[in-house]
Design a protein around this motif. Structure first.
Motif, PDB file in Angstrom:
ATOM      1  N   CYS A  77       0.947  -1.145  -0.123  1.00 23.46           N
ATOM      2  CA  CYS A  77      -0.088   0.023  -0.029  1.00 23.46           C
ATOM      3  C   CYS A  77       0.806   1.157  -0.005  1.00 23.46           C
ATOM      4  CB  CYS A  77      -0.880  -0.039   1.249  1.00 23.46           C
ATOM      5  SG  CYS A  77      -1.651  -1.547   1.700  1.00 23.46           S
ATOM      6  N   VAL A  80      -0.091   4.086   5.323  1.00 19.70           N
ATOM      7  CA  VAL A  80      -0.374   3.282   6.627  1.00 19.70           C
ATOM      8  C   VAL A  80      -2.025   3.310   6.421  1.00 19.70           C
ATOM      9  CG1 VAL A  80      -0.360   2.993   8.942  1.00 19.70           C
ATOM     10  CG2 VAL A  80       1.616   3.916   7.781  1.00 19.70           C
ATOM     11  N   ASP A  82      -4.041   2.987   4.164  1.00 17.18           N
ATOM     12  CA  ASP A  82      -4.628   2.174   3.215  1.00 17.18           C
ATOM     13  C   ASP A  82      -4.514   0.774   3.765  1.00 17.18           C
ATOM     14  OD1 ASP A  82      -4.904   4.256   1.546  1.00 17.18           O
ATOM     15  OD2 ASP A  82      -2.942   3.849   0.730  1.00 17.18           O
ATOM     16  N   ILE A  83      -3.538   0.391   4.491  1.00 20.36           N
ATOM     17  CA  ILE A  83      -3.291  -1.064   5.166  1.00 20.36           C
ATOM     18  C   ILE A  83      -4.712  -1.353   5.995  1.00 20.36           C
ATOM     19  CG2 ILE A  83      -2.245  -2.324   7.130  1.00 20.36           C
ATOM     20  CD1 ILE A  83       0.351  -0.862   6.301  1.00 20.36           C
ATOM     21  N   TYR A  84      -5.493  -0.495   6.698  1.00 18.65           N
ATOM     22  CA  TYR A  84      -6.612  -0.636   7.510  1.00 18.65           C
ATOM     23  C   TYR A  84      -7.676  -0.781   6.606  1.00 18.65           C
ATOM     24  CZ  TYR A  84      -3.387  -0.199  11.443  1.00 18.65           C
ATOM     25  OH  TYR A  84      -2.112  -0.276  12.177  1.00 18.65           O
ATOM     26  N   ASP A 103      -0.836  -7.509  14.602  1.00 23.03           N
ATOM     27  CA  ASP A 103      -0.687  -6.145  14.144  1.00 23.03           C
ATOM     28  C   ASP A 103       0.652  -5.942  14.703  1.00 23.03           C
ATOM     29  OD1 ASP A 103      -0.562  -3.448  13.867  1.00 23.03           O
ATOM     30  OD2 ASP A 103      -2.243  -2.963  14.889  1.00 23.03           O
ATOM     31  N   SER A 115       4.444  -4.498   9.706  1.00 26.03           N
ATOM     32  CA  SER A 115       3.462  -5.201   8.803  1.00 26.03           C
ATOM     33  C   SER A 115       2.119  -5.559   9.526  1.00 26.03           C
ATOM     34  CB  SER A 115       3.979  -6.311   7.895  1.00 26.03           C
ATOM     35  OG  SER A 115       5.108  -5.999   6.696  1.00 26.03           O
ATOM     36  N   TYR A 116       1.114  -5.921   8.604  1.00 28.56           N
ATOM     37  CA  TYR A 116      -0.100  -6.315   9.310  1.00 28.56           C
ATOM     38  C   TYR A 116       0.119  -7.814   8.741  1.00 28.56           C
ATOM     39  CZ  TYR A 116      -4.654  -6.192  11.957  1.00 28.56           C
ATOM     40  OH  TYR A 116      -5.472  -6.184  12.575  1.00 28.56           O
ATOM     41  N   GLN A 138       0.397 -10.617   4.045  1.00 28.33           N
ATOM     42  CA  GLN A 138       0.988  -9.516   4.773  1.00 28.33           C
ATOM     43  C   GLN A 138       0.801  -8.420   4.071  1.00 28.33           C
ATOM     44  OE1 GLN A 138       5.019 -10.667   4.220  1.00 28.33           O
ATOM     45  NE2 GLN A 138       5.003 -12.165   5.956  1.00 28.33           N
ATOM     46  N   ILE A 139       0.296  -7.213   5.011  1.00 31.68           N
ATOM     47  CA  ILE A 139      -0.090  -6.094   4.366  1.00 31.68           C
ATOM     48  C   ILE A 139       0.792  -4.952   4.877  1.00 31.68           C
ATOM     49  CG2 ILE A 139      -2.185  -4.409   3.829  1.00 31.68           C
ATOM     50  CD1 ILE A 139      -3.609  -7.108   5.404  1.00 31.68           C
ATOM     51  N   ARG A 140       1.612  -4.301   3.965  1.00 34.92           N
ATOM     52  CA  ARG A 140       2.596  -3.181   4.441  1.00 34.92           C
ATOM     53  C   ARG A 140       2.497  -2.208   3.539  1.00 34.92           C
ATOM     54  NH1 ARG A 140       7.547  -7.180   3.056  1.00 34.92           N
ATOM     55  NH2 ARG A 140       7.195  -8.319   5.033  1.00 34.92           N
ATOM     56  N   THR A 141       3.250  -1.084   4.094  1.00 37.05           N
ATOM     57  CA  THR A 141       3.284   0.061   3.080  1.00 37.05           C
ATOM     58  C   THR A 141       4.766  -0.027   2.152  1.00 37.05           C
ATOM     59  OG1 THR A 141       4.925   1.313   4.747  1.00 37.05           O
ATOM     60  CG2 THR A 141       2.456   1.794   4.581  1.00 37.05           C
TER      61      THR A 141
END
Ligand code: 0O2
Ligand code: 0O2
Length: 204
Positions: A77, A80, A82-84, A103, A115-116, A138-141
């Motif tokens: 993303c 940050v 955008d991750i949520y 989290d 990372s989330y 894994q969701i990260r910027t």
């Protein structure tokens, strides 16, 4: 061990999940809104890494399906926030179930890793019926990804035992990546307006 047979549902899950998350990006684009997803990658964990992780977790060959990152999806993303948005979209879905959320953004790891992570149970349709596999999203910027990618390759080189000066630099780099995300969030609105302006210009 019939690796091909064992790994096939995981390969299938990775391919399907990539299609689904790339679809989300396209929907944002079609609606002309800022895409919460920048890009998506996916991989099936290489066999030597599967064996290594199983050993570390004390899992025998009959319990490899308890490893939750044999199928791995990574969503990048810009911001940050955008991750949520992506996490909310994942929670809304009814094509898989969430098993666990980690989290590492509000609770970063000691290494500096952020990372989330969302672990899901994903149903794959096989010729013998439905088979559920675990997958890790894994969701990260982009900044978190930059840091994690470099730290991961250095980890490989030093086998997890960083010389102290490198460790200090990595910590500083993690802090710099965090500051970058903070700054970008602050000017997010302006960036968004600029992007909208450029994409309308491009269309003409
Ligand atoms: P597009 O829409 O053409 O860009 P695969 O999809 O199987 O070929 P995989 O396993 O998903 O590959 O991972 P890979 O090949 O590392 O990268 C997946 C997608 O992410 C690719 O696009 C890359 O172009 C894109 N990508 C990788 N790194 C970056 C990056 O730093 N920035 C941006 N914006 N995109 C990146 P696709 O899947 O070919 O689709
Ligand atoms: P890969 O495929 O090489 O990325 P553990 O691995 O035991 O510390 P756990 O509980 O198994 O932790 O899972 P966790 O921490 O939720 O997620 C593990 C994955 O997150 C790792 O996979 C990495 O992708 C990523 N990760 C976690 N911590 C770090 C870190 O300090 N630096 C980097 N670069 N990535 C991290 P693997 O197993 O390394 O596999």
């Amino acid at each position: 061990m019939e690796w091909d047979l064992f790994l096939e549902p995981y390969r299938q899950a990775v391919e399907e999940l990539k299609v689904k998350f790339k679809g989300i990006r396209r929907q944002f684009e079609l609606e002309g809104t800022h895409p919460a997803i920048e890009f998506v990658t996916g991989r099936v964990k290489p066999i030597p890494s599967i064996l290594e992780k199983a050993e570390k977790k004390g899992l025998g060959m009959d319990r490899l399906d308890e490893l939750y990152d044999i199928a791995g999806i990574r969503i990048m993303c810009q911001f940050v926030e955008d991750i949520y948005t992506v996490v909310d979209l994942i929670r809304m879905r009814n094509d898989f179930e969430i098993v666990e959320e980690k989290d590492y953004i509000s609770h970063k790891k000691k290494s500096g890793y952020r990372s989330y992570h969302v672990i899901i149970s994903y149903p794959v349709q096989t010729i013998h019926g439905e088979k559920r596999v675990l997958a890790e999203i894994q969701i990260r910027t982009l900044a978190m990804n930059f840091w994690a990618t470099i730290e991961h390759s250095l980890n490989y080189k030093y086998n997890g035992e960083f010389p102290e000066d490198i460790q200090t630099r990595l910590k500083r780099a993690a802090e710099a990546a965090f500051q970058l995300d903070e700054e970008m969030s602050l000017i997010r609105e302006e960036i968004r307006d600029a992007q909208k302006f450029f994409s309308t210009k491009k269309e003409k």
